[in-house]
Scaffold this active site. Structure first.
Site, PDB file in Angstrom:
ATOM      1  N   GLY A 174      34.775  25.951  23.097  1.00  8.05           N
ATOM      2  CA  GLY A 174      34.394  26.632  21.876  1.00  8.05           C
ATOM      3  C   GLY A 174      33.389  27.743  22.032  1.00  8.05           C
ATOM      4  O   GLY A 174      32.758  28.156  21.046  1.00  8.05           O
ATOM      5  N   HIS A 204      31.483  41.577  52.837  1.00  8.87           N
ATOM      6  CA  HIS A 204      31.449  40.255  53.465  1.00  8.87           C
ATOM      7  C   HIS A 204      30.222  40.075  54.360  1.00  8.87           C
ATOM      8  O   HIS A 204      29.612  38.995  54.373  1.00  8.87           O
ATOM      9  CB  HIS A 204      32.726  40.029  54.273  1.00  8.87           C
ATOM     10  N   HIS A 235      52.079  33.103  41.571  1.00  7.37           N
ATOM     11  CA  HIS A 235      53.338  33.697  41.126  1.00  7.37           C
ATOM     12  C   HIS A 235      53.554  35.102  41.677  1.00  7.37           C
ATOM     13  O   HIS A 235      54.657  35.636  41.606  1.00  7.37           O
ATOM     14  CB  HIS A 235      53.428  33.697  39.594  1.00  7.37           C
ATOM     15  N   HIS A 286      33.747  40.905  40.684  1.00  4.94           N
ATOM     16  CA  HIS A 286      33.452  39.739  39.851  1.00  4.94           C
ATOM     17  C   HIS A 286      32.342  38.947  40.523  1.00  4.94           C
ATOM     18  O   HIS A 286      32.282  38.847  41.750  1.00  4.94           O
ATOM     19  CB  HIS A 286      34.704  38.857  39.713  1.00  4.94           C
ATOM     20  N   HIS A 303      34.832  46.859  35.836  1.00  4.96           N
ATOM     21  CA  HIS A 303      36.004  47.703  36.052  1.00  4.96           C
ATOM     22  C   HIS A 303      35.524  49.153  36.052  1.00  4.96           C
ATOM     23  O   HIS A 303      34.838  49.592  35.119  1.00  4.96           O
ATOM     24  CB  HIS A 303      37.046  47.471  34.954  1.00  4.96           C
ATOM     25  N   ASN A 330      29.768  35.285  39.556  1.00  4.30           N
ATOM     26  CA  ASN A 330      29.163  34.328  38.638  1.00  4.30           C
ATOM     27  C   ASN A 330      28.452  33.245  39.416  1.00  4.30           C
ATOM     28  O   ASN A 330      28.823  32.930  40.561  1.00  4.30           O
ATOM     29  CB  ASN A 330      30.196  33.713  37.676  1.00  4.30           C
ATOM     30  N   THR A 331      27.411  32.709  38.817  1.00  2.00           N
ATOM     31  CA  THR A 331      26.768  31.497  39.335  1.00  2.00           C
ATOM     32  C   THR A 331      26.434  30.625  38.128  1.00  2.00           C
ATOM     33  O   THR A 331      26.162  31.134  37.039  1.00  2.00           O
ATOM     34  CB  THR A 331      25.485  31.790  40.137  1.00  2.00           C
ATOM     35  N   ARG A 332      26.449  29.320  38.324  1.00  2.00           N
ATOM     36  CA  ARG A 332      26.272  28.423  37.192  1.00  2.00           C
ATOM     37  C   ARG A 332      25.753  27.055  37.649  1.00  2.00           C
ATOM     38  O   ARG A 332      25.902  26.667  38.808  1.00  2.00           O
ATOM     39  CB  ARG A 332      27.593  28.229  36.455  1.00  2.00           C
TER      40      ARG A 332
END
Length: 296
Positions: A279, A166, A196, A132, A122, A134-136
């Protein structure tokens, strides 16, 4: 390829840590090089790094990671770059969710291992887009897969910035097949949508989940290129926009847009739900939330 994927796990976790180190260095470099424009007289920001720990229900070690957060910089208002490597046994709710997604063997053996990098930035200047990435990699005794992507979240949109973001991603993904980039772009448009509010969270990017083509090396290479695309897609936008002046109306626009980001991450984001359900350190999971936001 080993039956327990120990070597593949090591390689993936090492790559995510290397990518984290590159991004942290690049972001601190942006702080150092901000020599003109708003907040250039302030001290450059630095990441605060802390270890995160995860424990199983019986109190045994279940992995952890590094949480790196910069607050109050002259370019970044708040940015987190986290890496983790966690393992153990999924709780009942997470196990049922994985079984519902069709993960083989999950009904009888809820063991898992997961590693990845997660980043949310931010910005101070409302003309600079939030982002944002992420890779996993996720492993169970019956399956493995990769996921991740990156998406741009400007509160003040610039068509040329969106085009650059892009185009850079497309250039990195095209070597993996001409169909990959448009597929992952469409997936991001669908995933980063706020039902929403009847609108997208930002201007899109790329996203994939449950990636298992049957070729681990190919899928790992694709995941790496998703990560490699991030800095060249994002950094030039910040170098260009951080020198622009802003007023209170611009800041108000930014804070209202951040409300959308917070709503999405708390209500819909799969990674947030998984991290809290398994957790992991709550501060690390929720580091994606903006420091300030506003609702009208």
């Amino acid at each position: 390829m080993t039956s327990d994927f120990s070597e593949e796990k090591r390689r993936a976790a090492t790559w995510f840590r290397q990518l984290r180190d590159e991004i942290v260095a690049a972001f601190e470099g942006l702080e150092d090089s901000h020599a003109e424009g708003p907040l250039s007289e302030a001290a450059p920001g630095r990441f605060e790094v802390s270890e995160t720990k995860r424990t199983s229900d019986d109190g045994s070690d279940a992995g952890g990671g590094l949480m790196s957060v910069m607050r109050g910089g002259r370019v970044f208002e708040k940015v987190g770059v986290n890496v983790s490597e966690v393992y153990g046994t999924l709780g009942e709710a997470a196990q049922k969710a994985m079984a519902a997604r069709g993960v083989p063997g999950m009904e009888t053996d809820p063991s898992f291992w997961a590693s990845g990098i997660s980043l949310v930035a931010h910005m101070q200047n409302p003309h600079c887009p939030a982002v944002h990435m992420n890779t996993r990699m996720f492993w169970t005794p019956g399956a493995w897969w990769f996921g991740g992507g990156s998406d741009l979240n400007p509160c003040i949109e610039y068509d040329e910035d969106t085009a650059h973001f892009h185009a850079t991603q497309k250039a990195h993904l095209d070597p993996h097949g001409a169909d990959i980039y448009p597929w992952l772009k469409d997936w991001a448009d669908e995933y980063f949508y706020i039902p929403h509010r009847h609108r997208a969270r930002g201007v899109g990017g790329i996203f994939m989940d449950d990636r298992n083509s049957g070729d681990w090396e190919a899928d790992f290479a694709l995941t790496q290129d998703i990560g490699r695309a991030f800095l060249p897609a994002f950094v030039p936008l910040i170098e260009k926009r951080r020198v622009q002046d802003w007023d209170e109306a611009d800041k108000d626009t930014q804070l209202i847009h951040r409300g959308l980001y917070a709503e999405y991450n708390l209500v819909y984001d799969r990674g947030t739900k998984f991290g809290l359900a398994t957790g992991h350190d709550a501060n690390a999971v929720l580091m994606s939330l903006p420091p300030l936001a506003k609702w009208v």
